[in-house]
Design an enzyme around this catalytic site. Structure first.
Site, PDB file in Angstrom:
ATOM      1  CB  ILE A 195       5.033 -35.734 -33.890  1.00  0.00           C
ATOM      2  CG1 ILE A 195       3.789 -35.207 -33.154  1.00  0.00           C
ATOM      3  CG2 ILE A 195       5.342 -34.874 -35.103  1.00  0.00           C
ATOM      4  CD1 ILE A 195       3.953 -33.780 -32.622  1.00  0.00           C
TER       5      ILE A 195
ATOM      6  CB  THR B  50      -2.878 -38.325 -44.766  1.00  0.00           C
ATOM      7  OG1 THR B  50      -2.314 -37.082 -45.217  1.00  0.00           O
ATOM      8  CG2 THR B  50      -2.788 -39.346 -45.884  1.00  0.00           C
TER       9      THR B  50
ATOM     10  CE1 TYR C 278       5.004 -29.618 -31.189  1.00  0.00           C
ATOM     11  CE2 TYR C 278       5.757 -27.426 -30.570  1.00  0.00           C
ATOM     12  CZ  TYR C 278       5.280 -28.308 -31.523  1.00  0.00           C
ATOM     13  OH  TYR C 278       5.070 -27.874 -32.808  1.00  0.00           O
TER      14      TYR C 278
ATOM     15  CD  GLN D  59       1.188 -36.394 -43.726  1.00  0.00           C
ATOM     16  OE1 GLN D  59       0.921 -35.209 -43.563  1.00  0.00           O
ATOM     17  NE2 GLN D  59       0.475 -37.179 -44.509  1.00  0.00           N
TER      18      GLN D  59
ATOM     19  CG  HIS E  88       5.636 -33.885 -40.573  1.00  0.00           C
ATOM     20  ND1 HIS E  88       4.283 -33.925 -40.840  1.00  0.00           N
ATOM     21  CD2 HIS E  88       6.240 -33.600 -41.761  1.00  0.00           C
ATOM     22  CE1 HIS E  88       4.088 -33.684 -42.132  1.00  0.00           C
ATOM     23  NE2 HIS E  88       5.248 -33.488 -42.701  1.00  0.00           N
TER      24      HIS E  88
ATOM     25  NE  ARG F 107      -1.282 -31.435 -27.717  1.00  0.00           N
ATOM     26  CZ  ARG F 107      -1.614 -30.373 -26.988  1.00  0.00           C
ATOM     27  NH1 ARG F 107      -0.990 -29.225 -27.119  1.00  0.00           N
ATOM     28  NH2 ARG F 107      -2.566 -30.467 -26.087  1.00  0.00           N
TER      29      ARG F 107
ATOM     30  CB  ALA G 154      -7.416 -45.714 -38.958  1.00  0.00           C
TER      31      ALA G 154
END
Length: 227
Positions: A88, A170, A53, A86, A104, A56, A214
């Protein structure tokens, strides 16, 4: 003013350079998902989870919102827009969206391993020995596999009020997020934006599929909604 609810997934942020949650081989950035996104993985190897993480988080701090994020901000001029994501990352907020619910969790926050209500903003690396105000180890503020989704009830309530539902990037295969579409009012228009749609017009009433990434998909959608 009509209410638009937008459900966004990994495809929303892909054009900003953030990789999708899982590649087709079942790995997330080279790791088996359960190693880095489950309570068991955290107990087994917390250092690996922290470093995963941390990487990330560093990546997130280096990227910017893309056109799709800004297009959703633009919609706020004409509609009451609420986003349920969804993802993060914080790219919706960074672009200027004012109502965002993170199903999430959030990468730029951490929380106590002892008290879920102790949540802190966090823009740096997280390590073993980093303690919260309760003197307990901090962990990523992420909903891992096997954990409850604390924002789900709010997301259900929001979705049930939608006059228009937009789904972007998604797979509609991650639950309970994918179940939110079941809470819309009958005959609510649904717009599904994804280059490889996983649903068809037979799956839902009033569904319009925009088979695009998108940014271009939201460009087309705004043209439709402004008519």
């Amino acid at each position: 003013m009509k209410k638009i609810v937008v459900l966004t997934g990994a495809g929303m942020s892909a054009e900003s350079g953030i990789k999708t949650f899982r590649d087709e081989d079942g790995l997330w950035e080279g790791h088996y998902v359960m190693q880095v996104a489950s309570p068991e993985g955290f107990r087994r190897n917390p250092e690996l989870v922290f470093e995963f993480y941390n990487q990330r988080r560093r990546q997130l701090l280096s990227v910017k919102p893309n056109k799709a994020h800004y297009n959703l901000v633009d919609l706020e001029k004409y509609f009451d827009v609420e986003i349920i994501t969804q993802n993060i990352d914080n790219l919706h907020e960074k672009a200027g969206s004012t109502k965002v619910t993170h199903l999430h969790g959030e990468l730029l926050k951490v929380r106590s391993t002892y008290n879920d209500n102790i949540v802190l903003n966090w823009n740096k690396d997280l390590h073993l020995g980093d303690l919260g105000p309760d003197n307990k180890q901090l962990r990523p503020h992420i909903v891992w596999f096997g954990e409850l989704v604390p924002m789900l009830d709010k997301a259900i309530e929001t979705t049930s009020k939608a006059d228009i539902l937009i789904i972007i990037g998604t797979s509609m295969q991650v639950y309970p997020a994918a179940s939110l579409v079941n809470f819309i009012k009958p005959n609510t228009p649904i717009y599904f934006i994804d280059p490889k749609p996983t649903i068809t017009n037979n799956d839902f009433n009033n569904l319009k599929i925009i088979s695009d990434f998108a940014s271009e998909g939201t460009n087309k959608l705004i043209s439709i909604l402004k008519q």
